[in-house]
Design an enzyme around this catalytic site. Structure first.
Site: not given
Length: 142
Positions: A67, A97, A103, A106, A110, A119, A121
């Site tokens: 990805c 966190c 941040h 996400h 999937d 996942r 990401c």
């Protein structure tokens, strides 16, 4: 509120983080895919929050999801907070966190090839890597 919660002003975070780090970690920006320095990292170790150093992921949970961002199928216990994210006309799950509310990226359901189906990401710029701290083989399922 947890007694271990790290609270800083934007000015304190700006003094600690670089401009792009601040934009991603504190303003939820996203690094471009395939550009992160930790995308191809395959050594055994620990991935930590760049802002506060909290252990977030172990290398044996990292996998190649194709990805463009480092992907993990599981976070360390209670290290990541999940929040609904309705920005950009989408409904997603944001990963932050738990210690400093930075941040990270996400989470998507999937990844059926993983033990959890999830996942995480994650932006490389949101992480640091400490080699050799994990009790696992290098790179896990990469």
């Amino acid at each position: 509120m947890s007694p271990n919660k790290i609270i800083k002003t934007d000015a304190e975070w700006r003094a600690q983080l670089g401009d792009f780090e601040f934009k991603v970690l504190r303003e939820a920006e996203t690094e471009r895919p395939w550009t992160g320095e930790l995308l191809e990292e395959k050594r055994a170790g620990i991935y930590r929050c760049r802002a506060c150093g909290t252990e977030l992921f172990r290398s044996d949970t990292k996998f190649d999801s194709h990805c463009g961002w480092p992907s993990f199928f599981q976070a360390e216990n209670d290290a990541v907070t999940l929040l609904e994210d309705n920005t950009h006309g989408m409904v997603r799950v944001e990963a932050r966190c738990a210690a400093c509310d930075s941040h990270l990226g996400h989470v998507f359901p999937d990844a059926p090839q993983t033990p959890t189906g999830d996942r995480f990401c994650i932006n490389s710029v949101s992480l640091t890597f400490d080699e050799g701290d994990a009790d696992s083989d290098a790179g896990g399922a990469v």
